[in-house]
Design an enzyme around this catalytic site. Structure first.
Site, mmCIF file in Angstrom:
data_model
loop_
_atom_site.group_PDB
_atom_site.id
_atom_site.type_symbol
_atom_site.label_atom_id
_atom_site.label_comp_id
_atom_site.label_asym_id
_atom_site.label_seq_id
_atom_site.Cartn_x
_atom_site.Cartn_y
_atom_site.Cartn_z
ATOM 1 N N TYR A 166 -2.964 2.371 16.275
ATOM 2 C CA TYR A 166 -1.710 2.271 17.036
ATOM 3 C C TYR A 166 -1.982 1.981 18.504
ATOM 4 C CZ TYR A 166 0.527 3.646 12.759
ATOM 5 O OH TYR A 166 0.949 3.654 11.460
ATOM 6 N N ARG A 224 0.855 -1.190 0.000
ATOM 7 C CA ARG A 224 0.000 0.000 0.000
ATOM 8 C C ARG A 224 0.892 1.242 0.000
ATOM 9 N NH1 ARG A 224 -1.722 2.994 4.936
ATOM 10 N NH2 ARG A 224 -2.904 4.710 4.088
ATOM 11 N N GLU A 273 -2.689 0.021 8.615
ATOM 12 C CA GLU A 273 -1.483 0.445 9.340
ATOM 13 C C GLU A 273 -1.533 -0.070 10.758
ATOM 14 O OE1 GLU A 273 -0.415 4.619 9.547
ATOM 15 O OE2 GLU A 273 -0.844 4.899 7.413
ATOM 16 N N ASN A 297 -6.378 2.144 10.397
ATOM 17 C CA ASN A 297 -5.048 2.411 10.942
ATOM 18 C C ASN A 297 -5.187 2.510 12.443
ATOM 19 O OD1 ASN A 297 -4.297 2.672 8.295
ATOM 20 N ND2 ASN A 297 -3.661 4.817 8.442
ATOM 21 N N HIS A 314 -2.375 11.034 0.849
ATOM 22 C CA HIS A 314 -1.763 10.857 2.175
ATOM 23 C C HIS A 314 -1.114 12.185 2.550
ATOM 24 C CE1 HIS A 314 -0.264 7.572 5.087
ATOM 25 N NE2 HIS A 314 0.139 8.722 5.615
ATOM 26 N N GLU A 358 -6.520 8.527 6.636
ATOM 27 C CA GLU A 358 -6.734 9.191 7.928
ATOM 28 C C GLU A 358 -7.319 10.596 7.808
ATOM 29 O OE1 GLU A 358 -3.255 8.918 10.377
ATOM 30 O OE2 GLU A 358 -3.514 6.774 10.643
HETATM 31 C C1 GBH Z 1 -0.275 7.464 10.852
HETATM 32 O O1 GBH Z 1 -0.789 8.516 11.565
HETATM 33 C C2 GBH Z 1 0.005 7.976 9.485
HETATM 34 O O2 GBH Z 1 -0.917 7.514 8.529
HETATM 35 C C3 GBH Z 1 1.395 7.760 9.021
HETATM 36 O O3 GBH Z 1 1.676 8.642 7.991
HETATM 37 C C4 GBH Z 1 2.348 7.892 10.176
HETATM 38 O O4 GBH Z 1 3.678 7.822 9.759
HETATM 39 C C5 GBH Z 1 2.040 6.791 11.153
HETATM 40 O O5 GBH Z 1 0.727 6.855 11.567
HETATM 41 C C6 GBH Z 1 2.943 6.769 12.369
HETATM 42 O O6 GBH Z 1 2.901 7.958 13.067
HETATM 43 O O7 GBH Z 1 -0.059 10.837 21.590
HETATM 44 O O8 GBH Z 1 0.825 8.725 22.285
HETATM 45 O O9 GBH Z 1 -1.511 8.982 21.988
HETATM 46 C C7 GBH Z 1 -0.978 8.275 12.889
HETATM 47 C C8 GBH Z 1 -1.617 9.386 13.619
HETATM 48 C C9 GBH Z 1 -1.545 10.570 15.582
HETATM 49 C C10 GBH Z 1 -1.454 8.156 15.671
HETATM 50 C C11 GBH Z 1 -1.278 10.650 17.014
HETATM 51 C C12 GBH Z 1 -1.266 8.216 17.130
HETATM 52 C C13 GBH Z 1 -1.056 9.620 19.077
HETATM 53 C C14 GBH Z 1 -0.017 8.916 19.857
HETATM 54 N N1 GBH Z 1 -1.353 9.358 14.991
HETATM 55 N N2 GBH Z 1 -1.085 9.461 17.661
HETATM 56 S S1 GBH Z 1 -0.186 9.394 21.563
#
Ligand code: GBH
Length: 449
Positions: free
Chosen positions: A297, A83, A354, A295, A127, A172
């Site tokens: 995290y 992707r 992601e 996506n 993006h 996103e």
């Molecule tokens: C993605 O965005 C993007 O699509 C990508 O481009 C980027 O490189 C990737 O993630 C990694 O960053 O403050 O500890 O709670 C992610 C957007 C924004 C995800 C803020 C998690 C908070 C972490 N993010 N974030 S925290």
């Protein structure tokens, strides 16, 4: 919900797709090569104090010139899917009007190389690198932006639609609109309620129009969109923080998938956005797509902040939470619950477009990168995904963020998310321990089919 399909001994449905994700501005470099003009991120990188260490995406991983080596790395992983995103200012330097053949040629070579390696290309149209010339005309807060996007989508469909079947409109939505027009963490860095609301609505319109364009122009297109979704918890257990969390949740998790898939804005936003919604808009936005890109995290935290654009701001995770090397909370149960909840709410096949972990990886004396913490993260998160699948979540694929260490937006090059380490002085690529781990994980999952 209950598991819809039989699972292999590895815990996945048959035909599950394994991949990696990247994005144009974060890896390509070649910022002025062959006629590319600036995007809003080139502009932001030139503003004082916006990016850590004053880093820019001018060179990044120089993927624009080194893509054959990067395709070989993908092939080594045994991927099903790659992707990537197209840089709008590379193919339409001013965003509309004159087409840049050399820019279009680059993605021809990339797509052909990916296909030759036996990998399916998944193309994301946006993006975050809006051509600066379009921002000069008002950017996403201008209603015309939806039409600019549809025209750009048509150009890409006509050019690549013979070889690319999997399309995503945006990456996103919530991150780039919230960070770009409400919190000054992304380009163009505006903090204004009206601009933010207009941007939300026009990006939704652009998505709906984009879906129609892709379906019209690409025979057999498989169309989706990529959403960031993660549970929002109040930083403190107070009424004010709970209100902040609910409003951030509406913006972060619902402002795009709800109108796109359910036909309405979430309650907490609907009234503020109503002045910008014209007759017929909601019908144009709402499209049953073929897949939902997630996506994810970790969970995020909100706190009350009367001085912020909407009265909420980013909160801190609890001190005792499990955290990654760059301080992001590691919470696999939240990922499991998100996947189950998504299946119930939107009823679409899900691709995890992601997931991955940022670190400060270094090459050691032996020339190796032992990113044990990333392997631990990926193990915890794939285990959580399997739990969700066993509980009935309709997950069809998983793409790690990211293939390469890359330009991490506001944090510059210091946070490394790659399965492959990049030395930004020499551009040398070094596969990390997690690269071998993922390769073997994919192999084992396939062997169980
Ligand atoms: C993605 O965005 C993007 O699509 C990508 O481009 C980027 O490189 C990737 O993630 C990694 O960053 O403050 O500890 O709670 C992610 C957007 C924004 C995800 C803020 C998690 C908070 C972490 N993010 N974030 S925290």
């Amino acid at each position: 919900i209950a598991p819809s399909r039989p699972l292999t001994a590895a815990g996945y449905p048959r035909g599950f797709k394994w991949g990696v994700s990247t994005s144009s501005y974060q890896i390509e470099g070649g910022h002025d090569a062959d006629g590319r003009l600036p995007s809003i991120w080139d502009t932001r990188c030139r503003m004082q104090g916006k990016i850590a260490n004053g880093d820019t995406g001018d060179v990044a991983c120089d993927h624009y010139h080194r893509y054959p080596e990067d395709i070989a790395l993908m092939k080594g992983l045994g991927l099903d899917v790659y992707r990537f995103s197209v840089a709008w200012p590379r193919v339409l330097p001013k965003g509309k009007g004159r087409v840049n053949q050399k820019g279009l040629d680059f993605y021809d070579r990339l797509i052909d190389g990916v296909l030759e390696a036996g990998i399916e290309p998944w193309l994301c149209l946006y993006h975050w690198d809006l051509p600066q010339a379009l921002d000069d005309l008002g950017g996403w807060p201008a209603r015309d932006s939806a039409g600019w996007f549809a025209d750009y989508a048509a150009l890409c469909c006509q050019r690549y639609g013979d070889r690319v079947k999997h399309w995503a409109t945006f990456n996103e939505f919530a991150v780039f609109t919230l960070f770009g027009y409400c919190i000054d963490w992304s380009a163009p860095g505006i903090t204004d309620r009206e601009a933010h609301l207009k941007a939300i609505h026009h990006v939704n319109l652009a998505h709906g129009m984009g879906v129609d364009v892709i379906r019209d122009l690409v025979p057999g297109a498989v169309v989706g969109a990529v959403h960031n979704r993660q549970v929002v918890w109040p930083e403190k257990d107070t009424d004010a923080d709970r209100r902040a969390a609910a409003l951030l949740d509406a913006h972060w998790n619902k402002a795009f998938p709800d109108p796109q898939l359910l036909g309405h804005y979430p309650d907490l936003i609907a009234e503020s956005i109503a002045p910008y919604v014209k007759a017929g808009d909601m019908a144009q936005i709402c499209r049953r797509t073929d897949w939902f890109g997630l996506n994810h995290y970790g969970p995020i935290f909100a706190k009350d902040d009367p001085n912020a654009t909407w009265g909420f701001h980013w909160g801190a995770a609890p001190d005792d939470a499990d955290k990654s090397d760059i301080g992001w909370p590691i919470w696999p149960a939240a990922f499991r619950d998100e996947l189950i909840g998504l299946t119930k709410t939107y009823k679409l096949p899900i691709y995890v477009t992601e997931n991955g972990m940022g670190g400060n990886d270094k090459v050691d004396d032996k020339g190796e990168v032992n990113d044990a913490t990333r392997i631990r993260y990926l193990t915890l998160y794939t285990d959580a995904m399997k739990e969700a699948i066993a509980a009935g979540a309709d997950v069809r694929g998983y793409y790690v963020w990211s293939l390469l260490d890359n330009f991490e937006w506001g944090t510059g090059y210091q946070n490394r998310f790659g399965l492959v380490h990049v030395d930004y002085e020499t551009q040398k690529r070094t596969a990390k321990a997690s690269y071998a781990w993922y390769r073997d994980y994919i192999k084992a999952a396939r062997a169980a089919e």
